[in-house]
Design a protein around this motif. Sequence first.
Motif, PDB file in Angstrom:
ATOM      1  N   GLY A 155       0.801  -1.207   0.000  1.00 30.44           N
ATOM      2  CA  GLY A 155       0.000   0.000   0.000  1.00 30.44           C
ATOM      3  C   GLY A 155       0.840   1.267   0.000  1.00 30.44           C
ATOM      4  O   GLY A 155       2.074   1.226  -0.010  1.00 30.44           O
ATOM      5  N   PRO A 156       0.191   2.430   0.056  1.00 28.91           N
ATOM      6  CA  PRO A 156       0.916   3.697  -0.049  1.00 28.91           C
ATOM      7  C   PRO A 156       1.867   3.968   1.105  1.00 28.91           C
ATOM      8  O   PRO A 156       2.814   4.742   0.963  1.00 28.91           O
ATOM      9  N   ALA A 157       1.653   3.337   2.269  1.00 24.70           N
ATOM     10  CA  ALA A 157       2.543   3.530   3.420  1.00 24.70           C
ATOM     11  C   ALA A 157       3.486   2.348   3.625  1.00 24.70           C
ATOM     12  O   ALA A 157       4.120   2.237   4.685  1.00 24.70           O
ATOM     13  N   PHE A 158       3.624   1.484   2.621  1.00 24.16           N
ATOM     14  CA  PHE A 158       4.406   0.250   2.762  1.00 24.16           C
ATOM     15  C   PHE A 158       5.852   0.523   3.159  1.00 24.16           C
ATOM     16  O   PHE A 158       6.432  -0.180   3.990  1.00 24.16           O
ATOM     17  N   THR A 159       6.478   1.527   2.573  1.00 23.08           N
ATOM     18  CA  THR A 159       7.890   1.796   2.864  1.00 23.08           C
ATOM     19  C   THR A 159       8.093   2.556   4.171  1.00 23.08           C
ATOM     20  O   THR A 159       9.232   2.832   4.549  1.00 23.08           O
ATOM     21  N   ASN A 160       7.019   2.863   4.883  1.00 25.07           N
ATOM     22  CA  ASN A 160       7.149   3.513   6.195  1.00 25.07           C
ATOM     23  C   ASN A 160       7.476   2.513   7.298  1.00 25.07           C
ATOM     24  O   ASN A 160       7.812   2.914   8.417  1.00 25.07           O
ATOM     25  N   ASN A 161       7.330   1.223   6.997  1.00 28.70           N
ATOM     26  CA  ASN A 161       7.516   0.190   8.006  1.00 28.70           C
ATOM     27  C   ASN A 161       8.490  -0.862   7.486  1.00 28.70           C
ATOM     28  O   ASN A 161       8.360  -1.317   6.352  1.00 28.70           O
ATOM     29  N   ARG A 162       9.444  -1.259   8.337  1.00 29.56           N
ATOM     30  CA  ARG A 162      10.399  -2.281   7.937  1.00 29.56           C
ATOM     31  C   ARG A 162      10.074  -3.616   8.598  1.00 29.56           C
ATOM     32  O   ARG A 162       9.452  -3.674   9.653  1.00 29.56           O
TER      33      ARG A 162
END
Length: 322
Positions: free
Chosen positions: A63-70
């Motif tokens: 989703g659009p926030a996928f790269t906000n979380n590792r």
Amino acid sequence: MTATPNDPIDDTANIQGRIDPAGAAGGGIVKIPAGTFLINGKLRMANNVRLEGDGPATVLKAGPAFTNNRGPAGGYPIVTTDGADNTTLMNFTADQSGDTLNGNVTGRLNEYVIDVRESMNSVVQGVHTKNPFTYSIAFVGGSKWCVRDSSTESATNGKYVELDGIHALNTSNGEIVGNVVDQRKGTDGDDGIAVHTYGAEDVHDIKIVNNNVRGGRHGAGIDLAGGSGVIYNIEITGNTVWGSPRGLHDAYYDGTKQIHHIQIESNSFRDNDIKSIGGAIDFERPVTYVTMANNTACNSGGYRLPAGTGNVNTGNTQSTAC
């Protein structure tokens, strides 16, 4: 399952909320119906759990926030086993959204779209990956795994590097069987299938059988990537490698340990870029106990196997046209 497909709501917690209790109960099947489910977090498998979709129409999409979380290893997997044993991932599509997200982020190569990591008895079957910004299906550490009847594709242009299809890293006792790997739909793709030792750990006892492979512009169809550890006991049989910069290649990154005991038989190399010696199969450095037999190459150059203890080069054919 209460998640609603095809809406803009993050479904990570809902799906994880079924994986965790299944693992706590000693194992089970988590089924996901057809439709697109947004993943802004990272799904982590549990022991003895099977995550099963309804076929390619079940899409787990970054989703659009996928790269906000590792993920737990500092990367961006859609699904990771993260040390869980006896897991199965099957019958779904994993879309990392690298075509729309900016995947050039810290930790991009720490974890992979489908990330089977430090696990035993792992199966990936009927899983299809698309729009990667890292390796597509990877086995890191662990042992006793297989990936079959799955597919990868790389279709972006000028956004990323090091987009391998199926990657076996510091692992053993695995099977890569009957998959379709295409890393050259765009210009960013790298090796189709890579067997890779990094650091001092060996990679061994892996079968690569009956796959259809197109390696990307930056790599080869099949790459044996050596290092300080050793690559040995690899069977490469019945594969078709086509449209790649070269067919099968050895490479060395962080060491010079000799590759040995490799069986390369009855593969077909078609329309690869290099038309000279080594376009089909190329061992550039000394190797031992390599059997290269009954392979065919058309419009793909020829074969290079240095003389070495136990090496066999027999029955291989080469033609200029397919």
